[in-house]
Design a protein around this motif. Sequence first.
Motif, PDB file in Angstrom:
ATOM      1  N   LYS A 101       0.829  -1.200   0.000  1.00 55.40           N
ATOM      2  CA  LYS A 101       0.000   0.000   0.000  1.00 55.40           C
ATOM      3  C   LYS A 101       0.867   1.255   0.000  1.00 55.40           C
ATOM      4  O   LYS A 101       0.565   2.230  -0.687  1.00 55.40           O
ATOM      5  CB  LYS A 101      -0.950   0.013   1.193  1.00 55.40           C
ATOM      6  N   ARG A 161       1.775   2.039  -3.436  1.00 59.59           N
ATOM      7  CA  ARG A 161       0.630   2.574  -4.183  1.00 59.59           C
ATOM      8  C   ARG A 161       0.313   3.999  -3.745  1.00 59.59           C
ATOM      9  O   ARG A 161      -0.127   4.820  -4.546  1.00 59.59           O
ATOM     10  CB  ARG A 161      -0.565   1.632  -4.019  1.00 59.59           C
ATOM     11  N   ASP A 162       0.557   4.299  -2.468  1.00 57.97           N
ATOM     12  CA  ASP A 162       0.347   5.670  -1.983  1.00 57.97           C
ATOM     13  C   ASP A 162       1.233   6.647  -2.742  1.00 57.97           C
ATOM     14  O   ASP A 162       0.805   7.759  -3.068  1.00 57.97           O
ATOM     15  CB  ASP A 162       0.623   5.767  -0.481  1.00 57.97           C
ATOM     16  N   ARG A 184      -0.325   7.102  -6.079  1.00 56.92           N
ATOM     17  CA  ARG A 184      -1.569   7.884  -5.987  1.00 56.92           C
ATOM     18  C   ARG A 184      -1.302   9.378  -5.827  1.00 56.92           C
ATOM     19  O   ARG A 184      -2.203  10.183  -5.949  1.00 56.92           O
ATOM     20  CB  ARG A 184      -2.441   7.379  -4.833  1.00 56.92           C
ATOM     21  N   GLU A 191      -8.606   2.452  -1.880  1.00 55.36           N
ATOM     22  CA  GLU A 191      -7.872   2.421  -3.137  1.00 55.36           C
ATOM     23  C   GLU A 191      -8.838   2.057  -4.266  1.00 55.36           C
ATOM     24  O   GLU A 191      -9.496   1.017  -4.208  1.00 55.36           O
ATOM     25  CB  GLU A 191      -6.742   1.403  -3.062  1.00 55.36           C
TER      26      GLU A 191
END
Length: 169
Positions: A87, A90-91, A94, A143
Motif C-alpha cells: 500500500k 501505491r500511496d 496515488r 484504493e
Amino acid sequence: MTKHYVIMGICGCGKTTAAQTVQQHLHCAYAEGDDFHTQVNRDKMGAGIPLTDEDRAPWLGNLRDWMSEQAKNGAKYSVVTCSALKKAYRDILRGAEGEVYFIHLSPPIELNRDRMAARQGHYMKASMVDSQLAILQPLEPDERGIVIDNAGAADEVAADIRRWLDSNH
C-alpha cells in the motif's frame, strides 16, 4: 481530469499484456514500469536479491512523475505497469496529478510460477515469486480499482479488463 491505470501484481501475472490491452482500448500513453528501474535495481533482482523500500522509492517516484507529466500534457488517460505490491508503494503512485486506479492481476500462483520459469532473458527470476508474495498487500477500500483473478488466456483477461473499464469509466 486524467485517469491513470496502474496494472499491478507479482512477477509473471501478465502486467505487460494487460497494459497493452488498456493502451489500445483507451488510445493512451503507456509506460512499462520496468523501464524506470535503475541498473542497480535490475542487477539486484537479476541476482535474486529482493529490493528494499529504499531501492523502490526513486523508481516509484519516477513512475508517479511520468503519470503527472501525462496529466500536465492534457492526457485523458495513461497506463503503467508496476508491481505496486505494498500500500505504501501505491500511496506514492496515488500522488500523481489526476485519478489513479489499480488493476490488480491475481491469477493462481502456479500460473505465475510457470510463466516465470518459461521466461528467457529477463532479470526477474522464478525465485522472486515467493519474495513478492511475502510482501503483497491487497487493495484496501480507500484504493480505487479491481482485482482480476481470471486464470484464462490473455484474451479472456483482456475482456474482463475492458468490461470493467467500460462499466466504470
